[in-house]
Design a protein around this motif. Structure first.
Motif, short mmCIF file in Angstrom:
data_model
loop_
_atom_site.label_atom_id
_atom_site.label_comp_id
_atom_site.label_asym_id
_atom_site.label_seq_id
_atom_site.Cartn_x
_atom_site.Cartn_y
_atom_site.Cartn_z
N ARG A 1 8.41 10.70 -0.95
CA ARG A 1 7.00 10.61 -1.29
C ARG A 1 6.61 9.14 -1.54
O ARG A 1 5.60 8.66 -1.06
CB ARG A 1 6.80 11.43 -2.58
CG ARG A 1 5.46 12.07 -2.76
CD ARG A 1 5.25 13.23 -1.83
NE ARG A 1 3.83 13.55 -1.82
CZ ARG A 1 3.18 13.98 -0.75
NH1 ARG A 1 3.80 14.16 0.37
NH2 ARG A 1 1.89 14.23 -0.81
N VAL B 1 6.59 7.18 1.64
CA VAL B 1 5.40 7.51 2.42
C VAL B 1 4.19 6.70 1.93
O VAL B 1 3.49 6.07 2.71
CB VAL B 1 5.11 9.02 2.35
CG1 VAL B 1 3.67 9.31 2.75
CG2 VAL B 1 6.06 9.78 3.25
N TYR B 2 3.98 6.71 0.61
CA TYR B 2 2.83 5.98 0.07
C TYR B 2 2.97 4.47 0.24
O TYR B 2 2.01 3.76 0.48
CB TYR B 2 2.60 6.34 -1.40
CG TYR B 2 1.77 7.60 -1.53
CD1 TYR B 2 0.40 7.57 -1.33
CD2 TYR B 2 2.37 8.82 -1.81
CE1 TYR B 2 -0.37 8.71 -1.42
CE2 TYR B 2 1.62 9.98 -1.90
CZ TYR B 2 0.26 9.92 -1.70
OH TYR B 2 -0.50 11.07 -1.77
N GLN C 1 1.64 13.82 6.82
CA GLN C 1 2.09 14.43 5.57
C GLN C 1 0.92 14.90 4.72
O GLN C 1 1.11 15.37 3.62
CB GLN C 1 2.88 13.42 4.73
CG GLN C 1 4.05 12.78 5.42
CD GLN C 1 5.30 13.56 5.18
OE1 GLN C 1 5.52 14.06 4.10
NE2 GLN C 1 6.12 13.68 6.19
N ILE D 1 -1.32 13.05 3.08
CA ILE D 1 -1.35 12.33 1.82
C ILE D 1 -2.78 12.10 1.38
O ILE D 1 -3.72 12.21 2.18
CB ILE D 1 -0.64 10.96 1.93
CG1 ILE D 1 -1.33 10.08 2.97
CG2 ILE D 1 0.82 11.14 2.24
CD1 ILE D 1 -0.88 8.65 2.91
N ARG D 2 -2.96 11.77 0.11
CA ARG D 2 -4.28 11.45 -0.40
C ARG D 2 -4.79 10.20 0.34
O ARG D 2 -4.04 9.24 0.52
CB ARG D 2 -4.21 11.18 -1.89
CG ARG D 2 -5.19 12.03 -2.69
CD ARG D 2 -4.93 11.89 -4.17
NE ARG D 2 -3.67 12.52 -4.57
CZ ARG D 2 -3.01 12.18 -5.68
NH1 ARG D 2 -3.46 11.22 -6.45
NH2 ARG D 2 -1.90 12.82 -6.00
N GLY E 1 -5.55 9.98 3.42
CA GLY E 1 -5.09 9.97 4.81
C GLY E 1 -6.22 9.81 5.81
O GLY E 1 -6.10 9.06 6.78
#
Lengths: 290, 309
Positions: free
Chosen positions: A22, A25-26, B111, B113-114, B116
């Motif tokens: 995670r 990814v960020y 994924q 994600i926030r 995105g």
């Protein structure tokens, strides 16, 4: 932090692994956005700040403390930017219309009429789509020069269309396959002529197709440097990209004006991205743009 | 066109009256004449004309027929192979890096994600920004006197004195490559993202239940789905980067000391600096041939013409 559900997997627990993933990814997302944003930010700040503020004290100041329109005033006052812009607009709109018109007609014809050698036509279209602008520019230069067409909006419009039309044709060719022929049949049955059908049934349905094709043609022509550099040799015929490219060699023009003109050039594509993104993504899904 | 569609079209066509026949012929002409005329005027005639011209030597007035002389002169010069090598280095480096970055980002955004969606929108800007604007930005960032990268590197103590990236032998090509990747990574990104989003999430669920690691899931599910897209990116993007003129011309003009002179730059130089159109068109002819070669591979690998009916 292991829960009862977690399984160990080598050295680290499954949950830790998930969390690390995670974070990775960020971090990737952050890195790439910074990499993407910084150059754009730099351009905007330098454009809207006077050079005196930007380069105060021998260092670059990139906090927009004193916004000013000075760069734009100098740019529009002491260069031919407006003329270059008009030239760009003329050839860009010309080639957008020409390219899309050819593509709509060809795309419709290719899906509604049958003939031998269709797959050869498809290959030819794709091959020309992959073609290099500079390799085509030299032959075009030679022909235009023979015909006395250099330094004309007409010649550059044709040259730009040569670059954008193949992909537009490909796009419309694929698009018309998604338009059911039953729509047209029902119009024929009710006595409409083929022409009426094309005008009242086919064209309205094809709208998303030709909008994305027009966006592509617009982007290609607006972005072009190669064709304009080759076809236009007289100063007053330069497009904005060619005209502005010479700014860096002119002592009187500094980074402030250069970034100001960049901002102006970037404006139309920016608006496209903002409002017409979904059409553009449609283009990518068919096989990318140049 | 499917056979069903075909029979329906012909049935509909025969249902048309005599009067309609003329208008159908007209429609047929309206569809194809513009395309054929256009291709003839801006593609076929200029290319044939240029291929003809490549058999003549300079000067512009009274050129002399030299047969394949221009071609043999080019292929026999060490210079040509050096420029070909530069083109290959540039194409491979930009395509490879764009693929890696585009793939990384596509996997990240996939994924969910926030932020995105915002990132996706952000990625389209570099691609849409005209090349000239991209060059201006990077020329400023990498400038030896006022560039912020040099300012940062000197402040942080990484280097003692600023580097003129675009005009230093060992940094010119990397600088051009980074500039290009900045603009074109999004190409790979969007194509790969489209493929990723088409993968059935159940596949991952099943793999997870069976205890597959993230890596195994990537290797056995994600990668096979992406293989075709990756091949397209390598081929198509590779061709385009090999033939790219504007980025290099605008950033380095092919310098320093021809360090970044690729074949497209060389074609331009021969044509407009040395005014030798015979030689320039011969070099363009060689590039045309190379392009056709890769195109054959592309058509063999994908048969993209089967996609349209």
């Amino acid at each position: 932090m292991a829960t009862s559900k977690s399984r160990t997997n080598g050295l680290v627990s499954h949950d830790t692994q998930k969390r690390l993933q995670r974070i990775a990814v960020y971090l990737t997302a952050l890195l790439i956005s910074v990499f993407t944003i910084i150059p754009v930010y730099v351009m905007v700040v330098i454009a809207i700040q006077s050079p005196a503020t930007t380069f105060a004290g021998g260092r670059v100041n990139l906090l927009p403390t004193e916004p000013s329109l000075r760069n734009f005033v100098v740019l529009l006052g002491s260069t031919d930017t407006v003329r270059y812009f008009v030239n760009s607009l003329i050839v860009t709109l010309g080639s957008t219309i020409l390219s899309t018109a050819i593509a709509v007609a060809a795309g419709y014809g290719l899906t509604r009429f049958d003939f031998t050698g269709k797959s050869l036509a498809a290959r030819a279209v794709l091959f020309s789509y992959m073609f290099s602008p500079i390799v085509l520019a030299i032959p075009l230069y030679v022909v235009f020069s023979t015909l006395g067409l250099l330094n004309s909006h007409f010649a550059l419009t044709l040259a730009l269309t040569a670059i954008s039309a193949p992909f537009c044709i490909w796009l419309m060719w694929q698009y018309f396959q998604t338009v059911p022929i039953a729509l047209e049949e029902s119009a024929w049955v009710r006595g409409a002529s083929r022409w009426r059908t094309v005008k009242d049934v086919v064209l309205p349905v094809a709208r998303p197709g030709y909008i994305s094709s027009a966006i592509f043609a617009f982007a290609v022509a607006w972005n072009d440097f190669t064709m304009a550099r080759v076809v236009m040799s007289r100063d007053e015929m330069y497009t904005i990209t060619v005209g502005a490219s010479l700014f860096l060699d002119r002592v009187s023009i500094g980074w402030g004006e250069t970034m100001a003109v960049s901002l102006l050039i970037a404006l139309p594509p920016f608006l496209i991205a903002l409002f017409l993104q979904r059409y553009l993504l449609q283009g990518f899904s068919v096989g990318g743009l140049e | 066109m499917s056979t069903e569609l075909k029979s329906r079209v012909s049935a509909a066509q025969s249902a048309l009256s005599e009067r309609e026949f003329d208008s159908t012929t007209l429609l047929l002409a309206a569809c194809f004449v513009p395309m054929f005329v256009f291709f003839l005027v801006v593609w076929v005639i200029p290319i044939i004309y240029a291929l003809g011209m490549s058999l003549f030597s300079a000067p512009v007035r009274n050129p002399e027929f030299v047969g394949l002389g221009n071609y043999t002169a080019l292929l026999g010069s060490a210079e040509f192979w050096g420029f070909l090598w530069n083109s290959i280095v540039y194409a491979v480096a930009t395509t490879g890096l764009s693929l890696v970055i585009g793939l990384g980002l596509a996997l990240v955004i996939n994924q969910k994600i926030r932020g995105g969606d915002a990132l996706r929108t952000l990625m389209i800007f570099p691609y849409l920004l005209p090349t000239l604007v991209v060059i201006f930005m990077w020329k400023f960032i990498l400038d030896p006197n006022i560039g912020i990268l040099n300012q940062f590197l000197v402040d942080a103590g990484f280097i003692d004195s600023p580097i003129a990236f675009f005009s230093t032998l060992e940094f010119a090509m990397p600088a051009v490559v980074i500039t290009s990747v900045w603009k074109f990574a999004s190409f790979a990104f969007f194509i790969l993202l489209a493929r990723l989003q088409a993968i059935d999430p159940d596949l991952y669920e099943r793999a997870r239940v069976e205890g597959a690691t993230t890596w195994q899931a990537f290797r056995d599910i994600t990668f096979p789905h992406l293989r075709g897209a990756i091949l397209i990116i390598l081929l198509v993007r590779g061709i385009w980067m090999f033939n790219k003129f504007d980025i290099i011309y605008l950033s380095t003009r092919g310098g320093p000391l021809q360090q970044t002179t690729t074949l497209p730059i060389r074609v331009y130089q021969i044509a407009f600096s040395e005014v030798n159109f015979g030689m320039a068109t011969a070099l363009a002819g060689i590039m045309f041939f190379l392009l056709a070669l890769v195109a054959v591979v592309y058509f063999r690998a994908f048969a993209p013409e089967q996609e349209v009916a």
